[in-house]
Design a protein around this motif. Sequence first.
Motif, mmCIF file in Angstrom:
data_model
loop_
_atom_site.group_PDB
_atom_site.id
_atom_site.type_symbol
_atom_site.label_atom_id
_atom_site.label_comp_id
_atom_site.label_asym_id
_atom_site.label_seq_id
_atom_site.Cartn_x
_atom_site.Cartn_y
_atom_site.Cartn_z
ATOM 1 N N ARG A 16 0.833 -1.214 0.000
ATOM 2 C CA ARG A 16 0.000 0.000 0.000
ATOM 3 C C ARG A 16 0.860 1.254 0.000
ATOM 4 O O ARG A 16 0.528 2.241 -0.658
ATOM 5 C CB ARG A 16 -0.971 -0.031 1.175
ATOM 6 C CG ARG A 16 -2.046 -1.087 0.977
ATOM 7 C CD ARG A 16 -3.023 -1.148 2.138
ATOM 8 N NE ARG A 16 -3.694 -2.426 2.091
ATOM 9 C CZ ARG A 16 -3.556 -3.381 3.004
ATOM 10 N NH1 ARG A 16 -2.787 -3.203 4.054
ATOM 11 N NH2 ARG A 16 -4.198 -4.518 2.877
ATOM 12 N N ALA A 17 1.963 1.224 0.721
ATOM 13 C CA ALA A 17 2.876 2.371 0.718
ATOM 14 C C ALA A 17 3.527 2.525 -0.657
ATOM 15 O O ALA A 17 3.781 3.642 -1.112
ATOM 16 C CB ALA A 17 3.930 2.217 1.807
ATOM 17 N N TRP A 19 2.041 1.751 -3.477
ATOM 18 C CA TRP A 19 0.962 2.363 -4.258
ATOM 19 C C TRP A 19 0.972 3.882 -4.049
ATOM 20 O O TRP A 19 0.915 4.652 -4.997
ATOM 21 C CB TRP A 19 -0.379 1.753 -3.844
ATOM 22 C CG TRP A 19 -1.589 2.399 -4.434
ATOM 23 C CD1 TRP A 19 -2.345 3.394 -3.868
ATOM 24 C CD2 TRP A 19 -2.215 2.107 -5.694
ATOM 25 N NE1 TRP A 19 -3.401 3.725 -4.696
ATOM 26 C CE2 TRP A 19 -3.338 2.948 -5.825
ATOM 27 C CE3 TRP A 19 -1.930 1.208 -6.717
ATOM 28 C CZ2 TRP A 19 -4.174 2.931 -6.928
ATOM 29 C CZ3 TRP A 19 -2.765 1.182 -7.830
ATOM 30 C CH2 TRP A 19 -3.872 2.036 -7.930
ATOM 31 N N ASP A 20 1.081 4.300 -2.799
ATOM 32 C CA ASP A 20 1.071 5.726 -2.465
ATOM 33 C C ASP A 20 2.299 6.457 -3.024
ATOM 34 O O ASP A 20 2.223 7.643 -3.328
ATOM 35 C CB ASP A 20 1.029 5.923 -0.951
ATOM 36 C CG ASP A 20 -0.278 5.452 -0.324
ATOM 37 O OD1 ASP A 20 -1.289 5.310 -1.043
ATOM 38 O OD2 ASP A 20 -0.273 5.218 0.907
ATOM 39 N N ARG A 24 0.031 7.026 -10.826
ATOM 40 C CA ARG A 24 -0.902 6.125 -11.519
ATOM 41 C C ARG A 24 -0.655 6.128 -13.021
ATOM 42 O O ARG A 24 -0.470 7.180 -13.633
ATOM 43 C CB ARG A 24 -2.358 6.541 -11.279
ATOM 44 C CG ARG A 24 -2.804 6.590 -9.824
ATOM 45 C CD ARG A 24 -2.983 5.233 -9.143
ATOM 46 N NE ARG A 24 -1.784 4.488 -8.928
ATOM 47 C CZ ARG A 24 -0.883 4.701 -7.948
ATOM 48 N NH1 ARG A 24 -1.053 5.651 -7.074
ATOM 49 N NH2 ARG A 24 0.187 3.955 -7.848
ATOM 50 N N ARG A 44 -7.297 0.699 -2.791
ATOM 51 C CA ARG A 44 -6.014 0.711 -2.101
ATOM 52 C C ARG A 44 -6.049 -0.143 -0.836
ATOM 53 O O ARG A 44 -5.108 -0.864 -0.538
ATOM 54 C CB ARG A 44 -5.631 2.160 -1.747
ATOM 55 C CG ARG A 44 -4.329 2.260 -0.988
ATOM 56 C CD ARG A 44 -4.227 3.591 -0.243
ATOM 57 N NE ARG A 44 -3.011 3.679 0.532
ATOM 58 C CZ ARG A 44 -2.853 3.135 1.730
ATOM 59 N NH1 ARG A 44 -3.819 2.438 2.302
ATOM 60 N NH2 ARG A 44 -1.700 3.268 2.372
#
Length: 86
Positions: A16-17, A19-20, A24, A44
């Motif tokens: 998840r980190a 992804w952040d 995108r 997410r």
Amino acid sequence: MRAFQQAGVYLPRNTRAQWDATTRVPLSQLQPGDLVFWSNNGQRSGIYHVAIYTGSGMRLHAPTPGKTVEEVPMWHVNIMPYGGRI
């Protein structure tokens, strides 16, 4: 994370980190080195796996701790609609 670290690029440890920390990119515009994410709820909060896109519909992924990292075809079940670019 370790592959990017070897190249001098910081990437957080958990999915998840990661992804952040990425920008995108639509799946149709993935380039080798982009990250692809899988989520059990399409958001997410449900991301549970990440792999590195290698091009031509292939990805590098580590299946489970202790297993060999391998290049395999993309798996589209539960894939997020966007990848991440560093």
